[in-house]
Design a protein around this motif. Structure first.
Motif, PDB file in Angstrom:
ATOM      1  N   GLY A   1      21.258  -5.120  17.475  1.00 19.38           N
ATOM      2  CA  GLY A   1      22.156  -5.593  18.520  1.00 19.38           C
ATOM      3  C   GLY A   1      23.717  -5.168  18.124  1.00 19.38           C
ATOM      4  O   GLY A   1      24.734  -5.734  18.802  1.00 19.38           O
TER       5      GLY A   1
ATOM      6  N   ASN B   1      16.955  -1.788   6.754  1.00 19.72           N
ATOM      7  CA  ASN B   1      16.030  -2.112   7.992  1.00 19.72           C
ATOM      8  C   ASN B   1      15.848  -3.553   8.460  1.00 19.72           C
ATOM      9  O   ASN B   1      15.486  -4.201   8.180  1.00 19.72           O
ATOM     10  CB  ASN B   1      14.397  -2.221   7.431  1.00 19.72           C
ATOM     11  CG  ASN B   1      13.585  -1.736   8.730  1.00 19.72           C
ATOM     12  OD1 ASN B   1      13.895  -2.020   9.915  1.00 19.72           O
ATOM     13  ND2 ASN B   1      12.472  -1.365   8.269  1.00 19.72           N
TER      14      ASN B   1
ATOM     15  N   ASN C   1      15.703  -6.040  10.364  1.00 27.01           N
ATOM     16  CA  ASN C   1      14.908  -6.667  11.610  1.00 27.01           C
ATOM     17  C   ASN C   1      14.261  -7.830  10.992  1.00 27.01           C
ATOM     18  O   ASN C   1      13.648  -7.760   9.886  1.00 27.01           O
ATOM     19  CB  ASN C   1      13.597  -5.629  11.604  1.00 27.01           C
ATOM     20  CG  ASN C   1      13.175  -6.106  12.880  1.00 27.01           C
ATOM     21  OD1 ASN C   1      12.589  -7.297  13.127  1.00 27.01           O
ATOM     22  ND2 ASN C   1      12.676  -5.072  13.822  1.00 27.01           N
ATOM     23  N   PRO C   2      14.547  -8.919  11.557  1.00 30.71           N
ATOM     24  CA  PRO C   2      14.229 -10.334  11.024  1.00 30.71           C
ATOM     25  C   PRO C   2      12.603 -10.515  11.005  1.00 30.71           C
ATOM     26  O   PRO C   2      12.126 -10.996  10.086  1.00 30.71           O
ATOM     27  CB  PRO C   2      14.589 -11.200  11.829  1.00 30.71           C
ATOM     28  CG  PRO C   2      14.982 -10.538  13.359  1.00 30.71           C
ATOM     29  CD  PRO C   2      14.953  -9.063  12.704  1.00 30.71           C
TER      30      PRO C   2
ATOM     31  N   ARG D   1      21.370  -9.210   9.459  1.00 27.59           N
ATOM     32  CA  ARG D   1      21.970  -8.554  10.670  1.00 27.59           C
ATOM     33  C   ARG D   1      23.334  -8.210  10.423  1.00 27.59           C
ATOM     34  O   ARG D   1      24.169  -9.053  10.318  1.00 27.59           O
ATOM     35  CB  ARG D   1      21.563  -9.638  11.787  1.00 27.59           C
ATOM     36  CG  ARG D   1      21.796  -9.107  13.020  1.00 27.59           C
ATOM     37  CD  ARG D   1      21.621 -10.056  14.433  1.00 27.59           C
ATOM     38  NE  ARG D   1      21.584  -9.387  15.403  1.00 27.59           N
ATOM     39  CZ  ARG D   1      22.004 -10.017  16.690  1.00 27.59           C
ATOM     40  NH1 ARG D   1      22.341 -11.125  16.586  1.00 27.59           N
ATOM     41  NH2 ARG D   1      21.899  -9.296  17.624  1.00 27.59           N
TER      42      ARG D   1
END
Lengths: 352, 180
Positions: free
Chosen positions: A39, A276, A278-279, A202
């Motif tokens: 995002g 990386n 990404n949750p 994030r």
């Protein structure tokens, strides 16, 4: 390391006039997908547009992200306005948190995706709000949070009650409606705790902390953020991470000293997550109920549930000090495992 | 009378969200959740389509606005593209010579400068993990299936977010409890 390159790209990106920077083309190509997927693509484009980057496929991808974000911002604001208006028409005046209330702090709305809509409500309003939201069938996901007046139900808010949040809230225009959002102090506290509670995966959330910090008003009350509350040091560490990784300005804040003395494990943990970002790798593992059918998935299940030092510490209410994180991680793992087994036990008892 | 002059294209505005970005137009069609970009020429033609102007009139006006020669053929080409993307109230029947013409053919046949060629294309919206913390109605949810962690590659897991309150995860899809 991709994570360092991500940090370098996003440093100061929330400012109207971000500093220029350079990065090797090869590194840049590698991090662009990570930025977009987490995002932060539009924000990266903003930084790029103030630097001398020659045209390339990666640059074009970021520009495309910015353009689509620009359009989506307008679409989502309309959707959000519809939701808020519908609720207000029925006498519900929720607090809008995160999402748009953060995006509006950036130089352009397009720089930060709005994502879903988080609304804080009084428990008495929940049922009606739920019914209204469902009837709208909006394309933007709405997450309703019933916040009680009791202090115990405020894990996100570090002890603030709904009454206190309401008393301090801001009223800002959203299209043709006026919407209530958190006071700057509550907002900063929330984004810091949210960042840590989700294991700092994030990069964009650290930018949120930075922009909330640097756009604070002159009468900002630091006591509401770093006063006598149990999580004050966590918040100070989150601010320190924003400073050390992204260059957020903390010099004239009570967190300045702590920002220079962060626990040694904190920054490496964040950077490890950003390799990386990404949750779904960590936050939402496959349920055991479906994993148990496959030996390989079952073998991975414990690894997926072994929390990073940040989340484990926060979850266990621990201190951000130099003591080894393993204790918190192990305790967190065992406590969750115990709860899981207890739940299974109860289900089996009911079945009998 | 030339029947082609009786064609009076009208731009569609209903359920469109429009954003200007420099000379470009970004358009989101809320009826099908598709996004489009119109370059300078296509955007100008679209804006001028008010249902009262013939193709020739559109060409003259567009040329004035763009400070560049714009032929009837360029307008026809734009109209066909706009119709394909449902940006006109009704699609326009273009002259036989223009129907289905590719960009390359158009450039060659009508000797139009590349910069003037109208372009309408889909704006690809990246599939981002955009911070949506919960799945809306119809979204895949946490019991949807495996999270793929491929050694040596970045993973591309299937959606596995929790469902937004008060939806529940029902057979891998976030649904209203009453619908589960």
């Amino acid at each position: 390391m991709h994570s360092r390159a991500i940090a370098a790209t996003l440093s100061g990106s929330w400012r109207t006039d971000p500093p220029s920077f350079s990065l090797s083309e090869r590194t840049f190509e590698r991090i662009v997908p990570l930025l977009i997927e987490s995002g932060a693509g539009s924000l990266a484009w903003w930084r790029l547009s103030h630097s001398n980057f020659k045209d390339s496929e990666s640059v074009a991808e970021l520009e495309n992200t910015y353009r689509s974000q620009r359009l989506l911002a307008k679409v989502n604001v309309q959707r959000l306005e519809t939701i808020i208006r519908a609720l207000q028409d029925d006498g519900i005046n929720p607090l809008l948190v995160k999402g748009w209330s953060l995006a509006r702090l950036y130089p352009e709305l397009a720089l930060r995706p709005i994502g879903d809509v988080d609304l804080f409500l009084h428990p008495d309003e929940y049922a009606l709000a739920d019914s209204l939201v469902r009837s709208l069938n909006s394309k933007i996901p709405v997450d309703l949070h019933a916040i009680s007046h009791a202090r115990k139900n405020t894990t996100q808010l570090d002890g603030a009650t709904l009454e206190e949040l309401n008393a301090r809230c801001q009223r800002v225009p959203l299209g043709d409606v006026t919407v209530r959002i958190l006071a700057p102090e509550d907002q900063l506290r929330l984004v810091c705790l949210h960042f840590l509670r989700h294991g700092a995966w994030r990069p964009l959330w650290l930018c949120d902390i930075a922009v909330a910090l640097e756009t604070r008003p002159t009468d900002f009350d630091w006591k509401l953020v770093l006063g006598k509350n149990p999580q004050a040091d966590w918040i100070a560490c989150a601010l320190g991470a924003a400073h050390q990784l992204l260059g957020a300005r903390v010099e004239d804040t009570p967190a300045a000293t702590r920002s220079q003395n962060l626990p040694r494990w904190l920054i490496p943990t964040i950077l490890a997550r950003w390799e990386n970002p990404n949750p779904r790798l960590y936050d939402y593992p496959e349920p055991i109920s479906s994993a148990w059918r496959s030996p390989s998935k079952l073998a991975r299940a414990p690894i997926q549930r072994w929390r990073d030092p940040i989340r484990a510490t926060v979850r266990m209410g621990g201190a951000f000090d130099e003591s080894p994180r393993f204790f918190y991680q192990l305790t967190d793992f065992l406590s969750r495992g115990t709860r899981f087994l207890n739940r299974k036990h109860q289900v089996m008892d009911r079945a009998e | 009378m030339n029947t082609q002059n009786q064609i009076l294209p009208m731009a569609r505005h209903d359920r469109l969200v429009i954003e200007e970005l420099g000379d470009e137009l970004l358009i989101y069609d809320t009826t099908n959740d598709r996004a489009h970009t119109l370059n300078r020429t296509a955007a100008q033609v679209w804006k001028l389509c008010d249902g009262k102007r013939s193709v020739s009139a559109l060409a003259i006006l567009a040329a004035k606005q763009l400070h560049q020669p714009i032929s009837d053929q360029t307008v026809w080409y734009a109209l066909e593209k706009l119709g394909e993307f449902q940006l006109l109230v009704e699609p326009v029947r273009v002259p036989q010579a223009m129907a289905g013409i590719s960009r390359r053919e158009f450039l060659t046949k009508f000797a139009v400068a590349a910069a003037v060629v109208p372009v309408v294309k889909t704006l690809r919206i990246p599939a981002t993990v955009d911070g949506v913390s919960c799945g809306g109605s119809g979204s895949p949810c946490s019991s949807a299936g495996p999270i793929k962690i491929t050694k040596g590659k970045r993973n591309a897991p299937s959606g596995s977010l929790p469902c937004c309150n008060p939806l529940i995860c029902c057979a891998g899809t976030c649904l209203d409890p009453a619908s589960c």
